[in-house]
Design an enzyme around this catalytic site. Structure first.
Site, PDB file in Angstrom:
ATOM      1  N   PRO A  48       0.933  -1.014  -0.038  1.00 59.60           N
ATOM      2  CA  PRO A  48      -0.214   0.097  -0.240  1.00 59.60           C
ATOM      3  C   PRO A  48       0.933   1.078  -0.321  1.00 59.60           C
ATOM      4  O   PRO A  48       1.041   1.298   1.272  1.00 59.60           O
ATOM      5  CB  PRO A  48      -0.644  -0.003   1.179  1.00 59.60           C
ATOM      6  CG  PRO A  48      -0.499  -1.183   1.814  1.00 59.60           C
ATOM      7  CD  PRO A  48       1.260  -1.540   1.767  1.00 59.60           C
ATOM      8  N   GLU A  49       0.843   1.979  -1.150  1.00 55.22           N
ATOM      9  CA  GLU A  49       1.828   3.098  -1.158  1.00 55.22           C
ATOM     10  C   GLU A  49       0.294   4.205  -1.363  1.00 55.22           C
ATOM     11  O   GLU A  49      -0.496   3.830  -1.632  1.00 55.22           O
ATOM     12  CB  GLU A  49       2.012   2.853  -2.632  1.00 55.22           C
ATOM     13  CG  GLU A  49       3.942   2.292  -2.873  1.00 55.22           C
ATOM     14  CD  GLU A  49       3.817   1.847  -3.575  1.00 55.22           C
ATOM     15  OE1 GLU A  49       4.557   3.249  -4.685  1.00 55.22           O
ATOM     16  OE2 GLU A  49       4.436   1.230  -3.883  1.00 55.22           O
TER      17      GLU A  49
ATOM     18  N   ARG B 117      16.851  -2.200  -2.080  1.00 56.30           N
ATOM     19  CA  ARG B 117      15.570  -2.832  -2.933  1.00 56.30           C
ATOM     20  C   ARG B 117      15.875  -3.240  -4.138  1.00 56.30           C
ATOM     21  O   ARG B 117      16.781  -2.453  -5.050  1.00 56.30           O
ATOM     22  CB  ARG B 117      14.581  -1.259  -2.510  1.00 56.30           C
ATOM     23  CG  ARG B 117      14.945  -0.924  -1.585  1.00 56.30           C
ATOM     24  CD  ARG B 117      14.123  -1.949  -0.469  1.00 56.30           C
ATOM     25  NE  ARG B 117      11.926  -2.131  -1.042  1.00 56.30           N
ATOM     26  CZ  ARG B 117      11.603  -1.211  -0.304  1.00 56.30           C
ATOM     27  NH1 ARG B 117      11.793  -0.169  -0.085  1.00 56.30           N
ATOM     28  NH2 ARG B 117      10.450  -1.847  -1.221  1.00 56.30           N
TER      29      ARG B 117
ATOM     30  N   LYS C 116       2.031   6.684   4.047  1.00 51.39           N
ATOM     31  CA  LYS C 116       1.158   5.927   4.192  1.00 51.39           C
ATOM     32  C   LYS C 116       0.564   5.280   4.747  1.00 51.39           C
ATOM     33  O   LYS C 116      -0.056   4.397   4.696  1.00 51.39           O
ATOM     34  CB  LYS C 116       2.334   5.007   3.590  1.00 51.39           C
ATOM     35  CG  LYS C 116       2.930   5.278   3.094  1.00 51.39           C
ATOM     36  CD  LYS C 116       4.778   4.031   2.123  1.00 51.39           C
ATOM     37  CE  LYS C 116       5.504   4.343   0.879  1.00 51.39           C
ATOM     38  NZ  LYS C 116       6.407   3.975   1.035  1.00 51.39           N
TER      39      LYS C 116
END
Length: 291
Positions: A2-3, A279, A60
């Site tokens: 969820p961004e 990442r 967020k």
DNA sequence: GTTTGTACCTGTCCGC
DNA sequence: TGCGGACAGGTACAAA
């Protein structure tokens, strides 16, 4: 997962569904998600019979204002929240909603808030990284974790000068800069890749080495990409669902994320992937040149 | 002070 | 089909 676009979608829906309802019960299925206070009884007593006054997105985070308290929920990587009614059968909670019930992504309920209309807000998270915290309404914005956050891309304070000033001396990759919540709020690994593709900037390029024009393109792309994400009600290529259990529609529009090995939608060159500060990042080998 | 690495957990996917 | 290992969207904190 969820961004900003996903959390914004949830908050908009929650405002319509739970504003004005009263919290009647809390069921802690996985107790460790509650980080503050650690004591469940204290948490429960503080918000029981409180009315939901408003729901707000802060980066967020989801902030549920209830009476004089704020419940802060962060869904981290794999969490999502659902609005439904669950019935306990043995050790499992079964949603009475067909869409929610038949989607295996909704199996991992870890916390339930029960309202006076009989419906519930369920936090679902297979990896159990989510967190729930309770703060008082008057000092939530004063706590250090909140104070250190940067500007929201849709706030009037998020100007080009603000962005330029924050990043011009950074000696780390622009990819890491976009993920840094003390600079811009709400961007995660999916949308950072999409933003850099849109701006035609190589993800490993150091922020301080970017040209003025590149920074302008990134600034523009941040708003464009996130706005498109909200319009499509977020992405659901993996775990995320909206509060009704439905998938977001952004998956069809994404240009690089999880598209390594496929061809660029702009120039047909190969999409590559690389690791940047731990990442994974995807980018076009041709239209996102380092120089 | 700034940047990078690791821990938090468990499901899913891929190759053997 | 079953198993082991790699990998996953975020962030706080430790370490360099």
């Amino acid at each position: 997962m969820p961004e900003l676009p996903e959390v914004e979608t949830q908050v908009r829906d929650l405002k319509k569904e739970i504003k004005g309802l009263t919290i009647k019960d809390i069921i802690p299925i996985y107790k460790k998600v509650l980080k503050k206070p650690k004591n469940f009884k204290l948490f429960k007593n503080s918000i029981l019979n409180k009315k939901v006054l408003d729901i707000e997105r802060l980066g967020k985070n989801i902030l549920i204002h209830a009476g004089d308290k704020v419940i802060l929920i962060h869904q981290k990587i794999a969490g999502h929240i659902l609005y439904s009614k669950w019935i306990k059968k043995g050790n499992n909670y079964i949603s009475e909603d067909k869409i929610i019930k038949k989607d295996p992504k909704n199996r991992f309920l870890i916390y339930l808030f029960v309202f006076n209309n009989g419906k519930m807000l369920g936090l679902c998270d297979p990896r159990k990284f989510s967190k729930i915290e309770l703060w008082s309404r008057k000092d939530i914005k004063k706590i250090k974790e909140i104070k250190k956050l940067g500007e929201d891309p849709f706030s009037k304070n998020f100007t080009f000068n603000y962005f330029y000033g924050k990043i011009k001396n950074k000696n780390k990759s622009i990819k890491s800069v976009l993920l840094d919540q003390s600079i811009v709020l709400g961007i995660g690994n999916i949308y950072s890749d999409e933003i850099l593709w849109q701006a035609k900037v190589h993800p490993t390029k150091k922020a301080k080495e970017l040209s003025l024009n590149e920074i302008k393109e990134i600034f523009k792309a941040i708003k464009q990409v996130l706005r498109e994400g909200i319009k499509k009600r977020g992405e659901s290529f993996s775990d995320w669902r909206d509060i009704f259990g439905k998938k977001g529609n952004y998956d069809k529009y994404k240009k690089v994320f999880k598209r390594e090995g496929l061809s660029c939608k702009r120039c047909k060159s190969a999409i590559l992937k690389t690791k940047i500060s731990g990442r994974t990042s995807r980018f076009c080998s041709n239209c996102q040149k380092y120089d």
